[in-house]
Design a protein around this motif. Structure first.
Motif, PDB file in Angstrom:
ATOM      1  N   ALA A 247       3.533   3.789  -5.094  1.00  0.00           N
ATOM      2  CA  ALA A 247       3.614   5.374  -5.239  1.00  0.00           C
ATOM      3  C   ALA A 247       2.777   5.508  -6.580  1.00  0.00           C
ATOM      4  CB  ALA A 247       4.835   6.230  -5.235  1.00  0.00           C
ATOM      5  N   LEU A 248       3.237   4.891  -7.394  1.00  0.00           N
ATOM      6  CA  LEU A 248       2.468   5.233  -8.908  1.00  0.00           C
ATOM      7  C   LEU A 248       1.168   4.648  -9.033  1.00  0.00           C
ATOM      8  CD1 LEU A 248       5.478   3.544 -11.276  1.00  0.00           C
ATOM      9  CD2 LEU A 248       4.687   6.151 -11.011  1.00  0.00           C
ATOM     10  N   VAL A 249       0.724   3.472  -8.078  1.00  0.00           N
ATOM     11  CA  VAL A 249      -0.669   3.102  -8.139  1.00  0.00           C
ATOM     12  C   VAL A 249      -1.539   4.034  -7.126  1.00  0.00           C
ATOM     13  CG1 VAL A 249      -2.156   1.169  -7.120  1.00  0.00           C
ATOM     14  CG2 VAL A 249      -0.033   0.523  -8.507  1.00  0.00           C
ATOM     15  N   ALA A 250      -1.231   4.624  -6.134  1.00  0.00           N
ATOM     16  CA  ALA A 250      -1.593   5.571  -5.310  1.00  0.00           C
ATOM     17  C   ALA A 250      -2.199   6.797  -6.108  1.00  0.00           C
ATOM     18  CB  ALA A 250      -0.851   5.664  -4.037  1.00  0.00           C
ATOM     19  N   ALA A 251      -1.010   7.253  -6.968  1.00  0.00           N
ATOM     20  CA  ALA A 251      -1.160   8.386  -7.646  1.00  0.00           C
ATOM     21  C   ALA A 251      -2.186   8.092  -8.707  1.00  0.00           C
ATOM     22  CB  ALA A 251       0.053   8.832  -8.310  1.00  0.00           C
ATOM     23  N   VAL A 252      -2.302   7.001  -9.461  1.00  0.00           N
ATOM     24  CA  VAL A 252      -3.171   6.590 -10.462  1.00  0.00           C
ATOM     25  C   VAL A 252      -4.496   6.681  -9.848  1.00  0.00           C
ATOM     26  CG1 VAL A 252      -3.703   4.847 -12.130  1.00  0.00           C
ATOM     27  CG2 VAL A 252      -1.581   5.622 -12.059  1.00  0.00           C
ATOM     28  N   ARG A 253      -4.551   5.876  -8.906  1.00  0.00           N
ATOM     29  CA  ARG A 253      -5.975   5.936  -7.974  1.00  0.00           C
ATOM     30  C   ARG A 253      -6.597   7.062  -7.709  1.00  0.00           C
ATOM     31  NH1 ARG A 253      -5.181   0.758  -3.963  1.00  0.00           N
ATOM     32  NH2 ARG A 253      -6.769  -0.592  -5.097  1.00  0.00           N
ATOM     33  N   ALA A 254      -5.568   7.958  -6.838  1.00  0.00           N
ATOM     34  CA  ALA A 254      -6.140   9.430  -6.811  1.00  0.00           C
ATOM     35  C   ALA A 254      -6.352  10.401  -7.994  1.00  0.00           C
ATOM     36  CB  ALA A 254      -4.942  10.218  -6.005  1.00  0.00           C
ATOM     37  N   ALA A 255      -5.736  10.054  -9.258  1.00  0.00           N
ATOM     38  CA  ALA A 255      -5.847  10.791 -10.186  1.00  0.00           C
ATOM     39  C   ALA A 255      -7.454  10.622 -10.886  1.00  0.00           C
ATOM     40  CB  ALA A 255      -4.845  10.647 -11.329  1.00  0.00           C
ATOM     41  N   VAL A 256      -7.612   9.232 -11.014  1.00  0.00           N
ATOM     42  CA  VAL A 256      -8.925   8.942 -11.667  1.00  0.00           C
ATOM     43  C   VAL A 256     -10.259   9.147 -10.767  1.00  0.00           C
ATOM     44  CG1 VAL A 256      -7.731   6.949 -13.190  1.00  0.00           C
ATOM     45  CG2 VAL A 256      -8.969   6.400 -10.796  1.00  0.00           C
ATOM     46  N   GLY A 257      -9.834   9.225  -9.403  1.00  0.00           N
ATOM     47  CA  GLY A 257     -11.126   9.491  -8.569  1.00  0.00           C
ATOM     48  C   GLY A 257     -11.909   8.306  -8.605  1.00  0.00           C
ATOM     49  N   ALA A 346      -6.708  13.035 -27.406  1.00  0.00           N
ATOM     50  CA  ALA A 346      -6.796  14.573 -27.556  1.00  0.00           C
ATOM     51  C   ALA A 346      -8.228  14.934 -28.378  1.00  0.00           C
ATOM     52  CB  ALA A 346      -5.821  15.516 -28.122  1.00  0.00           C
ATOM     53  N   ALA A 347      -8.693  13.975 -29.191  1.00  0.00           N
ATOM     54  CA  ALA A 347      -9.822  13.928 -30.144  1.00  0.00           C
ATOM     55  C   ALA A 347     -11.050  13.512 -29.305  1.00  0.00           C
ATOM     56  CB  ALA A 347      -9.676  13.460 -31.395  1.00  0.00           C
ATOM     57  N   SER A 348     -10.826  12.982 -28.408  1.00  0.00           N
ATOM     58  CA  SER A 348     -11.794  12.138 -27.392  1.00  0.00           C
ATOM     59  C   SER A 348     -12.558  13.254 -26.545  1.00  0.00           C
ATOM     60  CB  SER A 348     -11.325  11.036 -26.840  1.00  0.00           C
ATOM     61  OG  SER A 348     -10.766  11.454 -25.446  1.00  0.00           O
ATOM     62  N   ASN A 349     -13.605  12.660 -25.981  1.00  0.00           N
ATOM     63  CA  ASN A 349     -14.474  13.069 -25.075  1.00  0.00           C
ATOM     64  C   ASN A 349     -14.306  12.768 -23.527  1.00  0.00           C
ATOM     65  OD1 ASN A 349     -15.780  15.115 -26.442  1.00  0.00           O
ATOM     66  ND2 ASN A 349     -17.083  13.691 -27.470  1.00  0.00           N
ATOM     67  N   VAL A 350     -13.193  11.871 -23.536  1.00  0.00           N
ATOM     68  CA  VAL A 350     -13.089  11.322 -21.960  1.00  0.00           C
ATOM     69  C   VAL A 350     -12.500  12.509 -21.104  1.00  0.00           C
ATOM     70  CG1 VAL A 350     -11.345   9.952 -20.758  1.00  0.00           C
ATOM     71  CG2 VAL A 350     -12.013   9.242 -22.971  1.00  0.00           C
ATOM     72  N   PRO A 351     -13.347  12.484 -20.037  1.00  0.00           N
ATOM     73  CA  PRO A 351     -13.398  13.442 -19.027  1.00  0.00           C
ATOM     74  C   PRO A 351     -11.699  13.827 -18.456  1.00  0.00           C
ATOM     75  CG  PRO A 351     -14.724  12.049 -18.117  1.00  0.00           C
ATOM     76  CD  PRO A 351     -14.430  11.625 -19.617  1.00  0.00           C
ATOM     77  N   VAL A 352     -11.455  12.384 -18.024  1.00  0.00           N
ATOM     78  CA  VAL A 352      -9.964  12.851 -17.201  1.00  0.00           C
ATOM     79  C   VAL A 352      -8.992  11.606 -18.045  1.00  0.00           C
ATOM     80  CG1 VAL A 352      -8.913  11.964 -15.090  1.00  0.00           C
ATOM     81  CG2 VAL A 352     -11.182  13.010 -15.044  1.00  0.00           C
ATOM     82  N   VAL A 353      -7.770  12.069 -18.007  1.00  0.00           N
ATOM     83  CA  VAL A 353      -6.576  11.218 -18.961  1.00  0.00           C
ATOM     84  C   VAL A 353      -5.632  11.331 -17.715  1.00  0.00           C
ATOM     85  CG1 VAL A 353      -5.170  10.971 -20.598  1.00  0.00           C
ATOM     86  CG2 VAL A 353      -7.574  11.653 -21.164  1.00  0.00           C
ATOM     87  N   VAL A 354      -4.996  10.144 -17.456  1.00  0.00           N
ATOM     88  CA  VAL A 354      -4.028   9.875 -16.517  1.00  0.00           C
ATOM     89  C   VAL A 354      -2.806   9.400 -17.330  1.00  0.00           C
ATOM     90  CG1 VAL A 354      -3.273   8.847 -14.386  1.00  0.00           C
ATOM     91  CG2 VAL A 354      -5.583   9.786 -14.798  1.00  0.00           C
ATOM     92  N   ALA A 355      -1.772  10.020 -17.248  1.00  0.00           N
ATOM     93  CA  ALA A 355      -0.390   9.624 -18.009  1.00  0.00           C
ATOM     94  C   ALA A 355       0.575   9.058 -16.972  1.00  0.00           C
ATOM     95  CB  ALA A 355       0.192  10.785 -18.894  1.00  0.00           C
ATOM     96  N   VAL A 356       1.155   7.911 -17.273  1.00  0.00           N
ATOM     97  CA  VAL A 356       2.335   7.597 -16.352  1.00  0.00           C
ATOM     98  C   VAL A 356       3.308   7.331 -17.445  1.00  0.00           C
ATOM     99  CG1 VAL A 356       2.998   5.535 -15.013  1.00  0.00           C
ATOM    100  CG2 VAL A 356       0.516   6.322 -15.074  1.00  0.00           C
TER     101      VAL A 356
END
Length: 402
Positions: A247-257, A346-356
């Motif tokens: 479930a965690l892996v599936a969610a991370v995969r979906a979140a990073v797109g 928070a100070a970066s320009n990374v477009p997507v951050v995924v927290a577990v």
């Protein structure tokens, strides 16, 4: 004088709370409690369930077996949402609840007194040992080892002494670590070897004053991660259930797109790095040297695009400059969270951050840092692999606003 109150909510540790603020252990929302008698009498409501275990609530492994599944999943969701400001997040996915008898790792204690050996778990907040005959959480393969293990320890542990037991169900069988059990001398070695053979263990190790020694390795214990068989160190960290990990892996995969360049921070053995590397280049970072070394070896053998880095992210978080060019970052810190790394993100320009996260409180703090830095929390995946426990986990997707 009548004093019957309804339970209207549950506290973070699972105690029922009445409208006038009184806490009642083992009560569910919808129960009524008669306070005119001592101890107060609970009258079960529609959310109450008969416990699945005869050792509940004496055993400290579960706090919420008195809830039915619907009530328990509502508790899990509320446990997460209560740490977030109103309106976060935009999308909440259904709770992924691991089934009974799916726990693949466990730490137990043994104690011998008066010739009787007890093997089980401590009562919550005490040193009292509850001798378990059955556990509805543990995978059947682990339960099958307990009866012969009890006989072994009774013969190998001295009266008045205790022992530690760490059990891990791997793809190759049970990996067992015994602490404070002597492997000195031919008789001890033969007894332990015979036990490993008779119970078809993958590996048996013992821990003593000099460290951990593997006594028997009949098969190399491995776990499949992202299509790669990962050899496990003794007593490794793994997600508690296969279902929870999936479930965690599936969610991370979906979140990073469709991100093609990803950083996996606090990567461990590669729970997320290896699945993500099936379609992306991954920078995997962790302070656990043996884990990242093992990850690097298996990734190279499998021809995966994983670059590993041994680094203490609490003392030296990846900086915004080092994060430049990453299309997504996944971070899965211990229970304390990752405040310093969250500030760098928070100070970066990374477009997507995924927290577990395995701690809603530290997640709430880190989420606030990211949102104040310009991110929006737009999706949340709750995961309850520690069934009947107040311990809950999550995956959250943050997107930087343009």
């Amino acid at each position: 004088m009548s004093d019957i109150q309804a339970i209207v909510q549950l506290a973070a540790r699972g105690d029922g709370i009445t409208a006038d603020g009184r806490y009642v252990p083992l009560a569910a929302v919808g129960d009524s409690v008669d306070f005119t008698v001592q101890p107060p009498q609970i009258r079960p409501g529609p959310n109450h369930a008969a416990p699945a275990c005869t050792h509940y609530p004496a055993c400290g492994g579960c706090q919420l077996q008195h809830l039915n599944d619907d009530a328990y999943t509502r508790f899990v969701l509320d446990r997460l949402l209560r740490v977030l400001p109103a309106g976060w997040p935009a999308q909440v996915h259904p709770v992924a609840l691991s089934p009974p008898r799916s726990r693949r790792r466990a730490s137990l204690k043994a104690l011998k007194r008066g010739g009787k050996l007890s093997l089980g778990f401590h009562s919550e907040g005490t040193h009292a040992l509850v001798d378990i005959a059955d556990c509805p959480l543990l995978a059947p393969e682990l339960m099958a080892v307990l009866a012969p293990l009890r006989r072994l320890l009774k013969s190998r542990v001295r009266d008045g002494q205790g022992a530690g037991v760490a059990m891990t169900l791997t793809d190759d069988g049970v990996d067992l670590l015994l602490a404070n059990v002597s492997a000195e001398g031919l008789a001890a070695i033969e007894a332990l070897t015979d036990f490993a053979n008779a119970t078809d263990l993958a590996r048996l190790s013992v821990e003593g004053p000099g460290g951990i020694d593997t006594l028997v390795e009949r098969r190399q214990p491995t776990v499949l991660m992202g299509g790669v068989a990962v050899p496990l160190p003794v007593a490794p960290f793994l997600q508690a259930t296969r279902e929870g990990e999936a479930a965690l892996v599936a969610a991370v995969r979906a979140a990073v797109g469709d991100a093609g360049k990803i950083a996996d921070l606090f990567c461990g053995l590669g729970t997320f790095a290896l699945p993500l590397s099936q379609r992306a280049a991954v920078l995997a970072v962790d302070a656990a040297g043996p884990a990242v070394m093992a990850l690097g070896v298996v990734a190279r053998r499998a021809d995966r695009r994983v670059d590993v880095q041994h680094r203490d992210l609490f003392r030296r978080p990846l900086t915004p400059g080092e994060l430049a060019g990453m299309q997504a970052v996944v971070f899965d810190p211990p229970r304390a969270g990752a405040e310093a790394q969250a500030r760098a993100l928070a100070a970066s320009n990374v477009p997507v951050v995924v927290a577990v996260s395995c701690n809603p409180n530290s997640f709430g703090r880190d989420a606030k840092i990211l949102v104040e830095g310009g991110y929006t929390l737009n999706a949340l995946w709750p995961v309850a692999q520690f069934r009947w426990s107040s311990h809950v986990e999550l995956v959250a997707r943050f997107e930087r606003q343009p």
